[in-house]
Design a protein around this motif. Structure first.
Motif, PDB file in Angstrom:
ATOM      1  N   PRO A   1     -16.669  30.398  24.963  1.00  0.00           N
ATOM      2  CA  PRO A   1     -16.582  29.229  25.781  1.00  0.00           C
ATOM      3  C   PRO A   1     -17.692  29.096  26.268  1.00  0.00           C
TER       4      PRO A   1
ATOM      5  N   ASP B   1      -7.532  38.467  31.254  1.00  0.00           N
ATOM      6  CA  ASP B   1      -8.342  36.989  30.936  1.00  0.00           C
ATOM      7  C   ASP B   1      -9.027  37.750  29.537  1.00  0.00           C
TER       8      ASP B   1
ATOM      9  N   ALA C   1      -1.568  28.683  27.552  1.00  0.00           N
ATOM     10  CA  ALA C   1      -2.981  28.332  27.045  1.00  0.00           C
ATOM     11  C   ALA C   1      -2.809  26.802  25.430  1.00  0.00           C
ATOM     12  N   TYR C   2      -1.895  28.416  24.874  1.00  0.00           N
ATOM     13  CA  TYR C   2      -1.210  28.305  23.738  1.00  0.00           C
ATOM     14  C   TYR C   2      -0.599  26.642  23.341  1.00  0.00           C
ATOM     15  N   CYS C   3       0.640  26.877  24.908  1.00  0.00           N
ATOM     16  CA  CYS C   3       1.297  25.806  24.627  1.00  0.00           C
ATOM     17  C   CYS C   3       0.502  23.805  25.177  1.00  0.00           C
ATOM     18  N   ASP C   4       0.572  24.091  25.987  1.00  0.00           N
ATOM     19  CA  ASP C   4      -0.920  23.687  26.266  1.00  0.00           C
ATOM     20  C   ASP C   4      -2.110  22.832  25.132  1.00  0.00           C
ATOM     21  N   LYS C   5      -2.575  23.614  24.720  1.00  0.00           N
ATOM     22  CA  LYS C   5      -3.284  22.850  23.052  1.00  0.00           C
ATOM     23  C   LYS C   5      -2.399  21.858  21.970  1.00  0.00           C
ATOM     24  N   TYR C   6      -0.705  22.799  22.261  1.00  0.00           N
ATOM     25  CA  TYR C   6      -0.234  22.249  21.489  1.00  0.00           C
ATOM     26  C   TYR C   6       1.209  20.889  21.599  1.00  0.00           C
ATOM     27  N   GLY C   7       1.088  21.689  22.802  1.00  0.00           N
ATOM     28  CA  GLY C   7       2.026  19.693  23.753  1.00  0.00           C
ATOM     29  C   GLY C   7       3.205  20.624  23.335  1.00  0.00           C
TER      30      GLY C   7
END
Length: 517
Positions: A61, A408, A171-177
């Protein structure tokens, strides 16, 4: 008052005093040179090959990747390590005392710098262990998927919130809505609950093994290292037949920036030889065995790293190299799915040995710091049966478990690197100081071409660290904050405890009856 504080902070322990203290150690001497090399290889050959190498090649990143030029990055990291390893070998053979860089700093720069180095080593080992524990979970999940036709589906594909931290889940939920409330449970409808269950399990299991004894732990690590080495050598032998030279073009897609960033990332894996020196008080012949083990580990691991990097980048085109499980993915890419499954077993063994050695190093450094009154005396209690520091072993294990829930992973790996570079630089400085202050002290091993080699160690490690700070903005901020926290703990607890210790020693000296001649 300020003058007294400064003078106290600069108080040193002579090498003779440190050695005399270590001879009273309750730790059991049971390690030989083979055990030490196993500890070194177990800590070095694992994380770099099975996890970090993918990011070092592809980029992360906050930094670009080295591409096939990762082999140059590895050589550069090894060269930086060589100078530090030579310095470690000289000082470890001269002062064979538990505590590694912490102890050596106490002998050369005084108590304040010793505490700070010990605090940095906690960052290097304990925080680095978090990254390894979570990587272990990733390979464990891949291992379970190989039994999808045998094990129940709820075992093979157990919920994501039981194998990741809450940061990953959000982050996973945000990435895949996705709605986080549907992917993990919440306490009081506000606090997300996500725990890395496999990581917790393996840390607890290794903690109990370390309490049982260092020799028993080393035997277990020997088995893990043997399986790991077999898998790595098999990968090199099998993968060599599928190398396509065209995959090495372009060789350095991101130029020197990519090469330097790759060297910084791969350096994370090289702290294993530092772990060797933490076991000095449990080594049967430390003056002879420590230098052999430190340098032998570095040579063996560098050769393996370069060979794996050549095969990996030759098997898979640059843009297709997997970041999470690069070696296993490379075997799938050439049609060897069955071998990819075996690679997962090797990775689990490798990461298990790394976890074991890192936690061993953590407890031995904490033991030395507690013995010097920087930490409460009660922490260094030795188990009556197993003769191991069981309280500190439990504490270090619990710290890794708790931090794995909130930290993290990328940041923890980068912080570990900053700690490693700093401790290596200080070791090189310590050798230069002891050459001036203790020129006649016996040195079973001497750094050749001193002061040139120690100075080159300072320059290479310092250069890599400063260069990486240009790109790793988050960890570059957290590292100074960690140092400030260490200063605060020394000022609020450690300094007063050291003065109390001096006062108690003075009182005991007064109470002792004088012998008249």
């Amino acid at each position: 008052m300020i003058k007294n504080i400064i003078l106290n902070a600069l108080k040193k322990k002579s090498p003779d005093e440190l050695i005399a203290t270590s001879k009273k150690s309750e730790l059991k001497k049971s390690l030989n040179v083979f055990d030490l090399i196993v500890i070194g290889i177990g800590a070095v050959v694992g994380t770099g090959i099975f996890t970090i190498i993918g990011t070092a090649i592809q980029g992360g990143p906050e930094g670009v990747g080295a591409g096939p030029a990762i082999i140059i990055s590895m050589v550069l990291a090894a060269v930086a390590c060589v100078f530090s390893a030579l310095c470690y070998s000289e000082i470890a053979a001269m002062i064979p005392v538990a505590g590694s860089a912490y102890t050596y700093t106490y002998a050369t720069m005084g108590e304040f710098m010793a505490w700070m180095v010990g605090w940095i080593l906690m960052l290097e080992y304990a925080i680095g262990n978090i990254t390894v524990a979570c990587a272990w979970t990733g390979y464990f999940v891949q291992f379970l998927k190989g039994f999808k036709h045998i094990l129940p589906a709820f075992v093979v594909n157990f919920p994501l919130w039981l194998r990741n931290d809450f940061r990953f889940m959000l982050a996973y939920c945000d990435k895949y809505g996705l709605d986080p409330h549907t992917q993990m449970p919440y306490l009081f409808d506000k606090i997300p609950v996500a725990i890395n269950l496999p990581a917790i399990f393996i840390v607890l299991a290794l903690t109990m093994l370390l309490i049982k004894g260092v020799k028993e732990s080393t035997r277990f690590a020997s088995v893990m290292v043997a399986v790991n080495m077999f898998m790595i050598l098999s990968f090199i032998a099998v993968g060599a037949f599928y190398v396509k030279p065209e995959n090495w073009v372009p060789f350095a897609p991101n130029g020197f920036e990519g090469v330097f960033m790759g060297a910084f990332l791969i350096f994370f894996a090289y702290i294993g030889f530092d772990a060797i020196s933490t076991t000095a008080e449990e080594t049967e012949n430390p003056q002879r065995d420590l230098p052999i083990a430190i340098l032998g580990t570095l040579i063996i691991c560098t050769i393996l790293y370069v060979c794996v990097a050549l095969v990996l980048t030759g098997n898979v085109p640059l843009g297709q190299i997997d970041i999470q499980a690069p070696i296993a993915h490379a075997m799938r890419a050439v049609g060897k799915d069955w071998f990819a499954g075996l690679i997962s077993i090797g990775a689990l063994c490798a990461l298990t040995s790394v976890l074991l050695i890192y936690q061993l190093g953590t407890t031995r450094i904490l033991y030395a710091m507690s013995r010097d009154r920087f930490l409460p005396k009660s922490l260094r209690l030795i188990h009556r049966k197993f003769r191991t520091p069981h309280v500190l072993t439990w504490i270090s294990g619990i710290v890794v478990i708790v931090c794995s829930l909130i930290m993290d992973l990328n940041i923890s790996a980068e912080l570990c690197n900053f700690g490693t570079f700093t401790s290596f630089i200080i070791i090189c400085i310590a050798v230069l100081i002891l050459r001036k202050t203790e020129p006649n002290r016996p040195r079973p091993f001497k750094v050749p071409f001193s002061p040139l080699f120690p100075i080159l160690g300072i320059i290479t490690c310092g250069g890599l660290m400063l260069y990486s700070m240009k790109f790793l903005s988050t960890s570059s901020l957290y590292f100074p904050l960690w140092l400030l926290m260490g200063v605060a703990i020394y000022a609020g607890y450690g300094y007063e405890q050291k003065r109390l210790e001096e006062k108690q020693k003075a009182q005991r000296a007064i109470k002792q009856p004088k012998i008249e001649v």
